[in-house]
Design a protein around this motif. Structure first.
Motif, PDB file in Angstrom:
ATOM      1  N   ALA A 129      41.567 -31.016  23.196  1.00  0.00           N
ATOM      2  CA  ALA A 129      40.930 -31.997  23.763  1.00  0.00           C
ATOM      3  C   ALA A 129      39.516 -31.934  23.497  1.00  0.00           C
ATOM      4  N   ALA A 130      38.823 -30.741  22.926  1.00  0.00           N
ATOM      5  CA  ALA A 130      37.642 -30.615  23.161  1.00  0.00           C
ATOM      6  C   ALA A 130      36.795 -31.481  21.829  1.00  0.00           C
ATOM      7  N   THR A 131      35.416 -31.931  22.111  1.00  0.00           N
ATOM      8  CA  THR A 131      34.783 -32.617  21.373  1.00  0.00           C
ATOM      9  C   THR A 131      34.414 -31.782  20.114  1.00  0.00           C
ATOM     10  N   PRO A 132      34.046 -32.125  18.978  1.00  0.00           N
ATOM     11  CA  PRO A 132      33.680 -31.175  17.863  1.00  0.00           C
ATOM     12  C   PRO A 132      32.459 -30.183  18.297  1.00  0.00           C
ATOM     13  N   GLN A 133      31.671 -30.957  19.204  1.00  0.00           N
ATOM     14  CA  GLN A 133      30.474 -30.246  19.701  1.00  0.00           C
ATOM     15  C   GLN A 133      30.724 -29.218  20.429  1.00  0.00           C
ATOM     16  N   GLN A 134      31.729 -29.636  21.249  1.00  0.00           N
ATOM     17  CA  GLN A 134      32.315 -28.209  22.391  1.00  0.00           C
ATOM     18  C   GLN A 134      33.000 -27.041  21.379  1.00  0.00           C
ATOM     19  N   LYS A 184      35.415 -23.155   4.080  1.00  0.00           N
ATOM     20  CA  LYS A 184      34.565 -22.201   3.981  1.00  0.00           C
ATOM     21  C   LYS A 184      34.489 -21.648   5.329  1.00  0.00           C
ATOM     22  N   ILE A 185      34.423 -22.873   6.232  1.00  0.00           N
ATOM     23  CA  ILE A 185      34.506 -22.630   7.615  1.00  0.00           C
ATOM     24  C   ILE A 185      35.302 -21.676   7.999  1.00  0.00           C
ATOM     25  N   ARG A 186      36.788 -21.516   7.431  1.00  0.00           N
ATOM     26  CA  ARG A 186      37.981 -20.807   7.679  1.00  0.00           C
ATOM     27  C   ARG A 186      37.530 -19.183   6.882  1.00  0.00           C
ATOM     28  N   SER A 187      37.198 -19.177   5.778  1.00  0.00           N
ATOM     29  CA  SER A 187      37.284 -18.076   5.315  1.00  0.00           C
ATOM     30  C   SER A 187      35.730 -17.672   5.112  1.00  0.00           C
ATOM     31  N   GLY A 188      34.506 -18.275   5.430  1.00  0.00           N
ATOM     32  CA  GLY A 188      33.204 -17.826   5.395  1.00  0.00           C
ATOM     33  C   GLY A 188      33.058 -17.671   3.855  1.00  0.00           C
ATOM     34  N   GLY A 189      31.548 -17.049   3.735  1.00  0.00           N
ATOM     35  CA  GLY A 189      31.079 -17.235   2.303  1.00  0.00           C
ATOM     36  C   GLY A 189      29.817 -16.987   2.224  1.00  0.00           C
ATOM     37  N   SER A 190      29.364 -17.069   0.892  1.00  0.00           N
ATOM     38  CA  SER A 190      27.710 -17.035   0.803  1.00  0.00           C
ATOM     39  C   SER A 190      27.173 -17.700  -0.443  1.00  0.00           C
ATOM     40  N   GLY A 191      26.121 -17.741  -0.867  1.00  0.00           N
ATOM     41  CA  GLY A 191      25.627 -18.496  -2.190  1.00  0.00           C
ATOM     42  C   GLY A 191      25.204 -19.752  -2.098  1.00  0.00           C
ATOM     43  N   ALA A 192      25.735 -20.520  -1.196  1.00  0.00           N
ATOM     44  CA  ALA A 192      25.344 -21.940  -1.457  1.00  0.00           C
ATOM     45  C   ALA A 192      24.165 -22.210  -0.723  1.00  0.00           C
ATOM     46  N   TRP A 193      23.422 -21.596   0.165  1.00  0.00           N
ATOM     47  CA  TRP A 193      22.179 -21.724   0.915  1.00  0.00           C
ATOM     48  C   TRP A 193      21.444 -20.401   0.698  1.00  0.00           C
ATOM     49  N   GLY A 194      21.746 -19.258  -0.171  1.00  0.00           N
ATOM     50  CA  GLY A 194      21.077 -18.011   0.025  1.00  0.00           C
ATOM     51  C   GLY A 194      21.734 -16.890   0.053  1.00  0.00           C
ATOM     52  N   SER A 195      21.224 -15.820   0.386  1.00  0.00           N
ATOM     53  CA  SER A 195      22.408 -14.618   0.120  1.00  0.00           C
ATOM     54  C   SER A 195      22.878 -14.006   1.404  1.00  0.00           C
ATOM     55  N   LEU A 196      22.409 -14.854   2.647  1.00  0.00           N
ATOM     56  CA  LEU A 196      23.120 -14.508   3.911  1.00  0.00           C
ATOM     57  C   LEU A 196      24.667 -15.072   3.825  1.00  0.00           C
ATOM     58  N   SER A 197      25.474 -14.415   4.339  1.00  0.00           N
ATOM     59  CA  SER A 197      26.976 -14.953   4.365  1.00  0.00           C
ATOM     60  C   SER A 197      27.459 -15.263   5.585  1.00  0.00           C
ATOM     61  N   LYS A 201      38.829 -28.714   9.637  1.00  0.00           N
ATOM     62  CA  LYS A 201      38.614 -30.248   9.379  1.00  0.00           C
ATOM     63  C   LYS A 201      37.824 -30.923  10.265  1.00  0.00           C
ATOM     64  N   GLN A 202      37.949 -30.794  11.551  1.00  0.00           N
ATOM     65  CA  GLN A 202      37.162 -31.485  12.670  1.00  0.00           C
ATOM     66  C   GLN A 202      35.967 -31.169  12.697  1.00  0.00           C
ATOM     67  N   LEU A 203      35.571 -29.884  12.494  1.00  0.00           N
ATOM     68  CA  LEU A 203      34.191 -29.288  12.232  1.00  0.00           C
ATOM     69  C   LEU A 203      33.512 -29.898  11.321  1.00  0.00           C
ATOM     70  N   ALA A 204      34.284 -29.855  10.078  1.00  0.00           N
ATOM     71  CA  ALA A 204      33.654 -30.370   8.665  1.00  0.00           C
ATOM     72  C   ALA A 204      33.161 -31.754   8.915  1.00  0.00           C
ATOM     73  N   THR A 205      34.304 -32.532   9.356  1.00  0.00           N
ATOM     74  CA  THR A 205      34.068 -33.866   9.318  1.00  0.00           C
ATOM     75  C   THR A 205      32.770 -34.416  10.248  1.00  0.00           C
ATOM     76  N   TRP A 206      32.794 -33.490  11.571  1.00  0.00           N
ATOM     77  CA  TRP A 206      31.546 -33.816  12.211  1.00  0.00           C
ATOM     78  C   TRP A 206      30.309 -33.298  11.855  1.00  0.00           C
TER      79      TRP A 206
END
Ligand code: HEC
Length: 100
Positions: A18-23, A65-78, A90-95
């Motif tokens: 029932a949480a909002t994406p922000q919560q 990417k949220i589920r599996s993590g990763g790096s390289g799109a924004w810099g070297s931090l992962s 999916k809910q987080l990505a859409t938001w």
């Protein structure tokens, strides 16, 4: 005793679905590394939305990417993999893509 039971009942009354994406983002510690508009460790969510605006595949890509993590799109931090369900990712990505 009665008061602590009431406290438990309150917690139980707020199921994760029932949480909002922000919560959800708060409870999954996303906001420790991401600002809404500014970079912290990872990019601000508004910057993410700007980068992928007009990309119809973005929601699925970011959810993965949220589920599996990763790096390289924004810099070297992962980003570490997040403990979220497929539906939550999916809910987080859409938001995130709706931020402007
Ligand atoms: C420990 C810090 C950290 C946490 C916690 C974290 N992120 Fe990230 N996130 C990052 C970093 C660093 C990047 C940049 C990765 C890259 O360059 O590919 C990133 C990138 C992203 C991106 C953009 C991915 C891309 O390929 O463009 C999204 C979307 C995102 N994070 C969402 C989330 C969500 C949602 C959560 C919570 C479930 C979360 N992040 C938790 C550090 C974090």
């Amino acid at each position: 005793m009665i008061r602590s039971l009431a406290g438990l009942a309150l917690l139980a009354a707020a199921p994760a679905w029932a949480a909002t994406p922000q919560q959800l983002a708060n409870s999954k510690s996303c906001m420790a590394c991401h600002g809404m508009t500014q970079k912290i460790v990872g990019p601000g969510f508004k910057q993410v939305a700007e980068r992928y605006r007009g990309d119809p595949a973005a929601a699925a890509k970011l959810a993965a990417k949220i589920r599996s993590g990763g790096s390289g799109a924004w810099g070297s931090l992962s980003m570490p993999p997040a403990a979220v369900s497929d539906a939550e990712a999916k809910q987080l990505a859409t938001w995130i893509l709706q931020q402007k």
